[in-house]
Motif scaffolding. Structure first.
Motif, short mmCIF file in Angstrom:
data_model
loop_
_atom_site.label_atom_id
_atom_site.label_comp_id
_atom_site.label_asym_id
_atom_site.label_seq_id
_atom_site.Cartn_x
_atom_site.Cartn_y
_atom_site.Cartn_z
N MET A 1 111.39 23.93 -72.20
CA MET A 1 112.35 23.52 -71.01
C MET A 1 111.85 22.80 -70.18
SD MET A 1 114.21 26.54 -68.83
CE MET A 1 115.18 26.99 -70.30
N SER A 2 112.07 22.03 -69.49
CA SER A 2 111.53 21.06 -68.45
C SER A 2 111.68 21.67 -67.04
CB SER A 2 111.85 19.41 -68.46
OG SER A 2 113.34 19.63 -68.23
N GLY A 3 111.00 21.29 -66.16
CA GLY A 3 111.10 21.87 -64.76
C GLY A 3 112.36 21.25 -64.14
N TRP A 4 112.78 21.77 -62.98
CA TRP A 4 113.74 20.94 -62.01
C TRP A 4 113.37 20.71 -60.80
CZ3 TRP A 4 117.57 17.90 -63.24
CH2 TRP A 4 118.41 17.44 -62.05
N PRO A 5 113.11 19.66 -60.03
CA PRO A 5 113.45 18.38 -60.70
C PRO A 5 112.64 17.86 -61.74
CG PRO A 5 112.55 18.12 -58.56
CD PRO A 5 112.85 19.56 -58.52
N GLY A 16 104.54 14.41 -65.64
CA GLY A 16 103.55 15.10 -64.87
C GLY A 16 104.01 16.53 -65.33
N PRO A 17 102.97 17.54 -64.81
CA PRO A 17 103.24 19.02 -65.13
C PRO A 17 105.01 19.36 -64.42
CG PRO A 17 101.96 18.50 -63.05
CD PRO A 17 102.00 17.29 -63.80
N SER A 18 105.35 20.18 -65.23
CA SER A 18 106.86 20.73 -64.78
C SER A 18 106.72 21.89 -63.77
CB SER A 18 107.51 21.28 -66.15
OG SER A 18 106.89 22.34 -66.48
N ASP A 21 105.05 24.75 -65.50
CA ASP A 21 103.55 24.72 -65.49
C ASP A 21 102.98 25.04 -63.95
OD1 ASP A 21 103.68 23.85 -68.05
OD2 ASP A 21 103.76 21.55 -67.32
N ALA A 22 103.58 24.79 -63.14
CA ALA A 22 102.84 25.00 -61.82
C ALA A 22 102.74 26.60 -61.53
CB ALA A 22 103.73 24.45 -60.55
N GLY A 98 99.16 23.89 -55.46
CA GLY A 98 97.99 23.41 -56.13
C GLY A 98 96.61 24.26 -55.82
N VAL A 99 95.68 24.22 -56.77
CA VAL A 99 94.61 25.06 -56.80
C VAL A 99 93.79 24.38 -55.66
CG1 VAL A 99 92.43 25.64 -57.88
CG2 VAL A 99 94.64 25.56 -59.16
N GLY A 100 93.74 22.96 -55.50
CA GLY A 100 93.09 22.33 -54.25
C GLY A 100 93.43 22.77 -52.98
#
Length: 204
Positions: A1-5, A16-18, A21-22, A98-100
């Protein structure tokens, strides 16, 4: 399943990351960080709580090292348990950017909270605990919505204020055994981080 948007294609056509993933990455880092705190407390308990004296000792040159160590140490299991859920929730929300970004915010909170406690804490006391980070992350998330004016971040700030707003009394002096200096200057670090990152945080 992909992320949205849907994530934007990369330079070679890959996506890129969905969003999933984040969320997974934020959850893993948040759990990992708290797990490290529990391992440290386990070691501390097994060695007779020897680490409890390694916190911030205001005005003492020997206590400067505590600025680096204090957020990793706790005065017993009850102290750590009280911080665990806020650390997981607020750390996760900061890590979604994000980790950064989490590393920058955490570093600012860590240094400002530690230095403020060292300068303004009462002599002869020892300050320790990850509540410096709890208050810093909370105020970062609250102030971020104010600085960026992004509807989603404002909505999150409102929800967090409703859920955790009562914690803000912890920045005031007068509660025995509570490092209001750590709370106050940790929170100040969060506001400084939100102000410094306001242009970055305006990006989608």
């Amino acid at each position: 399943m992909s992320g949205w948007p849907p994530a934007s294609p990369g330079p070679y056509g890959e996506r890129g990351p969905s969003r999933f993933d984040a969320w997974w990455r934020a959850g893993a880092w948040s759990l990992g960080f708290v797990a490290v705190l529990w391992l440290i407390e386990l070691f501390d308990a097994a060695t007779g709580n020897r680490l409890d004296v390694e916190g911030i000792r205001p005005g003492s040159s020997d206590g400067l090292a505590g600025i680096l160590l204090a957020p990793l140490l706790h005065a017993g299991w009850g102290h750590l348990v009280a911080n665990t859920v806020p650390l997981l929730v607020l750390g996760f929300l900061v890590l979604l950017s994000g980790v950064g970004r989490w590393a920058i915010v955490t570093t600012v909170v860590w240094i400002v909270g530690g230095l403020g406690t060292w300068f303004f804490g009462a002599p002869g006391t020892v300050h320790l605990g990850a509540s410096i980070l709890v208050f810093g992350w909370l105020l970062y998330l609250l102030a971020r919505g104010f600085f960026t004016r992004r509807p989603g971040q404002i909505a999150l700030a409102v929800v967090l204020f409703v859920v955790y707003g009562s914690m803000l009394w912890g920045v005031l002096p007068g509660q025995p055994g509570i490092s209001w200096q750590g709370h106050f200057f940790g929170a100040l670090g969060g506001v400084i981080a939100a102000w410094g990152l306001r242009y970055e945080d305006r990006r989608p």
